[in-house]
Design an enzyme around this catalytic site. Structure first.
Site, PDB file in Angstrom:
ATOM      1  N   LYS A 191      23.672  -8.076 -14.398  1.00 34.64           N
ATOM      2  CA  LYS A 191      23.045  -7.049 -13.547  1.00 34.64           C
ATOM      3  C   LYS A 191      21.844  -6.510 -14.318  1.00 34.64           C
ATOM      4  CE  LYS A 191      22.437  -3.165 -12.277  1.00 34.64           C
ATOM      5  NZ  LYS A 191      21.058  -2.654 -12.226  1.00 34.64           N
ATOM      6  N   GLU A 266      25.959  -0.396 -26.032  1.00 36.15           N
ATOM      7  CA  GLU A 266      24.822  -0.121 -26.921  1.00 36.15           C
ATOM      8  C   GLU A 266      23.963   0.907 -26.215  1.00 36.15           C
ATOM      9  OE1 GLU A 266      23.038  -3.806 -28.025  1.00 36.15           O
ATOM     10  OE2 GLU A 266      24.814  -4.399 -29.137  1.00 36.15           O
ATOM     11  N   CYS A 300      15.581   1.241 -28.615  1.00 38.73           N
ATOM     12  CA  CYS A 300      16.763   2.032 -28.976  1.00 38.73           C
ATOM     13  C   CYS A 300      16.784   2.385 -30.450  1.00 38.73           C
ATOM     14  CB  CYS A 300      18.025   1.269 -28.592  1.00 38.73           C
ATOM     15  SG  CYS A 300      18.107  -0.352 -29.340  1.00 38.73           S
ATOM     16  N   GLU A 399      16.672  12.119 -26.791  1.00 38.36           N
ATOM     17  CA  GLU A 399      16.006  10.820 -26.841  1.00 38.36           C
ATOM     18  C   GLU A 399      14.836  10.845 -25.852  1.00 38.36           C
ATOM     19  OE1 GLU A 399      17.859   7.306 -25.038  1.00 38.36           O
ATOM     20  OE2 GLU A 399      17.434   6.193 -26.881  1.00 38.36           O
TER      21      GLU A 399
HETATM   22  P1  NAD Z   1      20.266   3.052 -17.913  1.00 38.12           P
HETATM   23  O1  NAD Z   1      21.550   3.444 -18.543  1.00 38.12           O
HETATM   24  O2  NAD Z   1      19.665   3.945 -16.908  1.00 38.12           O
HETATM   25  O3  NAD Z   1      20.423   1.639 -17.189  1.00 38.12           O
HETATM   26  C1  NAD Z   1      20.932   0.521 -17.874  1.00 38.12           C
HETATM   27  C2  NAD Z   1      21.612  -0.385 -16.873  1.00 38.12           C
HETATM   28  O4  NAD Z   1      22.800   0.258 -16.409  1.00 38.12           O
HETATM   29  C3  NAD Z   1      20.767  -0.697 -15.640  1.00 38.12           C
HETATM   30  O5  NAD Z   1      20.916  -2.047 -15.297  1.00 38.12           O
HETATM   31  C4  NAD Z   1      21.390   0.205 -14.601  1.00 38.12           C
HETATM   32  O6  NAD Z   1      21.219  -0.265 -13.289  1.00 38.12           O
HETATM   33  C5  NAD Z   1      22.835   0.170 -14.995  1.00 38.12           C
HETATM   34  N1  NAD Z   1      23.653   1.286 -14.478  1.00 38.12           N
HETATM   35  C6  NAD Z   1      23.275   2.556 -14.278  1.00 38.12           C
HETATM   36  N2  NAD Z   1      24.302   3.282 -13.787  1.00 38.12           N
HETATM   37  C7  NAD Z   1      25.363   2.454 -13.682  1.00 38.12           C
HETATM   38  C8  NAD Z   1      26.707   2.605 -13.235  1.00 38.12           C
HETATM   39  N3  NAD Z   1      27.178   3.765 -12.820  1.00 38.12           N
HETATM   40  N4  NAD Z   1      27.515   1.526 -13.270  1.00 38.12           N
HETATM   41  C9  NAD Z   1      27.063   0.324 -13.725  1.00 38.12           C
HETATM   42  N5  NAD Z   1      25.793   0.123 -14.129  1.00 38.12           N
HETATM   43  C10 NAD Z   1      24.949   1.172 -14.121  1.00 38.12           C
HETATM   44  O7  NAD Z   1      19.282   2.745 -19.124  1.00 38.12           O
HETATM   45  P2  NAD Z   1      17.723   2.427 -19.042  1.00 38.12           P
HETATM   46  O8  NAD Z   1      17.063   3.705 -18.683  1.00 38.12           O
HETATM   47  O9  NAD Z   1      17.515   1.203 -18.213  1.00 38.12           O
HETATM   48  O10 NAD Z   1      17.403   2.029 -20.557  1.00 38.12           O
HETATM   49  C11 NAD Z   1      17.069   2.933 -21.554  1.00 38.12           C
HETATM   50  C12 NAD Z   1      18.282   3.323 -22.386  1.00 38.12           C
HETATM   51  O11 NAD Z   1      18.856   2.158 -22.981  1.00 38.12           O
HETATM   52  C13 NAD Z   1      17.927   4.223 -23.541  1.00 38.12           C
HETATM   53  O12 NAD Z   1      18.862   5.265 -23.644  1.00 38.12           O
HETATM   54  C14 NAD Z   1      18.033   3.308 -24.760  1.00 38.12           C
HETATM   55  O13 NAD Z   1      18.299   3.952 -25.970  1.00 38.12           O
HETATM   56  C15 NAD Z   1      19.129   2.413 -24.353  1.00 38.12           C
HETATM   57  N6  NAD Z   1      19.082   1.171 -25.147  1.00 38.12           N
HETATM   58  C16 NAD Z   1      20.010   1.007 -26.143  1.00 38.12           C
HETATM   59  C17 NAD Z   1      19.971  -0.141 -26.937  1.00 38.12           C
HETATM   60  C18 NAD Z   1      20.959  -0.339 -28.065  1.00 38.12           C
HETATM   61  O14 NAD Z   1      21.060  -1.447 -28.571  1.00 38.12           O
HETATM   62  N7  NAD Z   1      21.701   0.675 -28.475  1.00 38.12           N
HETATM   63  C19 NAD Z   1      18.993  -1.102 -26.713  1.00 38.12           C
HETATM   64  C20 NAD Z   1      18.055  -0.895 -25.701  1.00 38.12           C
HETATM   65  C21 NAD Z   1      18.126   0.256 -24.910  1.00 38.12           C
END
Ligand code: NAD
Length: 505
Positions: A191, A266, A300, A399
């Site tokens: 997804k 993550e 991240c 963040e």
């Molecule tokens: P997000 O959490 O908004 O979305 C990530 C994914 O989760 C998307 O595909 C989204 O559609 C899905 N999602 C959202 N709600 C959901 C639910 N209720 N059920 C299932 N899936 C759901 O994150 P983003 O805004 O796309 O990305 C940025 C974030 O990602 C930042 O907080 C960043 O730190 C984090 N990140 C972490 C790492 C790591 O390795 N720790 C790496 C890259 C990004």
């Protein structure tokens, strides 16, 4: 013709496929465009124009993908490791063949500068090769001897798994999560982030062209609250690997509770880079700039908090200010660009909201603190440096996920540790000192899943990657990935000599 114009012309050619038909799903080896599907616009952050339309998938679409992954699992599980190795290396070759397309499409879709996206495509291929080569040994276990028994363990793939990825570096992160799952023998449902679906569709094409059996790889586009939620609730999906925000991790944990999903998260970070007076000044400066302003600060592991020791504070901040002022902001396809447009309007406004928050909190805006509307209709922001901050300020706690650095000064090691750990997050940390003992003390006490000493974010694929506290659960990399995607079974065999307690005699 400038290189930017050349890149734009090439990108337009590659993007044509997404203009001609809406981006749908990839289920059971086929691209699927459900009849009567709801569509939404996919815009490029470079100027907010529409690149094409995307299907907002439904629970029924997700059910179909999960069923396909479930049906394909037994055969894929039983493909010998050596065969999986061959297929996944072939997959990596196909990524390399399409590296230019992947880099240009990704750069237009998420706004990351092309100078970084070229490497990301190649790193994606490297992720596949690394795990491909490990596929034959993935099932290996241990032999554990006792006096009258021998135990041995073996690993088997857990089943179909769900992979949920974010928008910051969509291609690289998807390969990082999916390659070990496939190498382990799991089938997958992917997804992608709703804001950046394009490179995921290129990956689905590659899955088909590389000859993965139907159903082994499935991609469902749409929103987290609908298709993402359904995936995490679906009984066929045995584990969910999420890269995303901390709040999303909490939602998914709740959603997966009834089916007792195995989870790997993550999540977000507010990572400190701690620069001591005795640091190698120039190398520390290069690393500090790189780790927050590369990838638009949408990384991240970005070092978004600079903890600077008071003895070099003035000199370091002056040099840093000059470097941040010189960063080149521009179109993501311009090879000169160091900071591109932020991924979408909502995120752009969120990042910019911290410019006022910093003022209210009482920090000094040394550089930036404003939009770059002079660069056109894209989501351009001036790289920003806040100084005179303390850890009570929101700019030090939250963040921001943009090219924004908050600098805080400290005097002693103990104070640096206290400030570094005064956060809910615990993903990464960076320590700059020429004193080895100090580096080792800091590495022991700074609360983070990963620490780099005198380095920026060097990645070693066998090493564990992941966070503690609110930054995540679980580790990626090498055997850590296989542990997540596989079940360990213990078999205990008696040597025939031990005494069995006799009852009812
Ligand atoms: P997000 O959490 O908004 O979305 C990530 C994914 O989760 C998307 O595909 C989204 O559609 C899905 N999602 C959202 N709600 C959901 C639910 N209720 N059920 C299932 N899936 C759901 O994150 P983003 O805004 O796309 O990305 C940025 C974030 O990602 C930042 O907080 C960043 O730190 C984090 N990140 C972490 C790492 C790591 O390795 N720790 C790496 C890259 C990004």
């Amino acid at each position: 013709m400038s290189v930017l114009a050349e890149n734009q012309a090439k990108a337009a050619k590659y993007l044509e496929q997404f203009r001609q038909a809406p981006v749908g799903h990839f289920i059971n080896g086929k691209h699927v465009l459900p009849e009567g599907a709801t569509l939404y616009d996919n815009v490029t952050p470079t100027d907010n124009s529409v690149l094409g339309q995307v299907v907002a998938g439904t629970a029924a679409d997700m059910n179909a993908a999960c069923a396909a992954a479930e049906a394909a699992f037994p055969a894929w599980r039983d493909v010998p490791g050596a065969e999986r190795k061959k297929l996944l290396n072939h997959f990596a070759d196909k990524i390399v063949e399409r590296a230019e397309e992947i880099a240009l499409v990704e750069s237009m879709d998420c706004g990351q500068p092309i100078r970084f996206m070229q490497a990301a495509a190649i790193r994606g291929a490297a992720n596949f090769r690394f795990f491909a080569d490990k596929a034959p040994e993935a099932q290996n276990g241990q032999a554990l001897y006792q006096a009258e028994h021998t135990n041995y363990t073996m690993r088997s793939p857990i089943g179909p798994v769900g992979i949920i990825t974010p928008w910051n570096t969509p291609f690289m992160l998807s390969t990082w999560k999916i390659a070990p799952a496939l190498a382990a023998g799991c089938t997958i449902v992917h997804k992608p982030a709703e804001l950046t679906p394009l490179s995921a569709m290129l990956l689905a094409d590659i899955a088909r062209d590389a000859g993965l059996p139907d159903g082994v790889w499935n991609t469902v586009n749409g929103f987290g609250e609908t298709v993402g939620k359904r995936m995490t609730e679906h009984p066929a999906i045995k584990a969910v690997a999420l890269v995303g925000e901390t709040a999303t991790g909490s939602h998914i944990m709740r959603q997966g509770a009834d089916t007792l999903k195995r989870m790997h998260f993550e999540l977000g970070g507010k990572n400190p880079v701690i620069v001591f007076d005795d640091a190698d000044f120039e190398r520390a400066l290069d690393a500090v700039v790189f780790m927050i302003y590369s990838l638009n600060g949408q990384r991240c592991t970005s070092s978004s908090r600079l903890l600077i020791q008071s003895g070099i504070q003035d000199k370091f901040m002056a040099a840093l200010k000059a470097r941040v002022e010189s960063l080149r902001v521009g179109h993501s396809l311009d090879p000169a660009t160091e900071v591109g447009p932020l991924v979408h309007g909502g995120h752009y406004e969120k990042v910019c909201s911290y410019f006022d928050i910093a003022k209210t909190d009482g920090a000094t805006t040394l550089v930036g603190g404003h939009k770059r509307e002079d660069l056109g209709a894209g989501n351009y922001v001036a790289p920003t440096l806040f100084a005179d901050a303390n850890n009570d300020m929101r700019i030090a706690k939250e963040e921001i996920f943009g090219p924004v650095l908050t600098a805080i000064s400290f005097d002693s090691e103990a104070e640096a540790i206290q400030i570094a750990n005064d956060t809910d997050y615990g993903l990464a940390g960076y320590i700059w000192t020429e004193n080895t003992g100090r580096a080792m003390r800091m590495a022991k006490y700074v609360e983070a899943g990963m620490l780099w000493v005198n380095s920026e974010n060097n990645r070693n694929l066998p090493s564990p990657f992941g966070g503690i506290k609110m930054s995540g659960i679980g580790r990626d990399g090498g055997d850590y990935s296989f542990d997540f995607y596989m079940e360990t079974k213990n078999v205990c065999i008696a040597h025939g000599t031990h005494k069995i307690t006799r009852l009812g005699v």
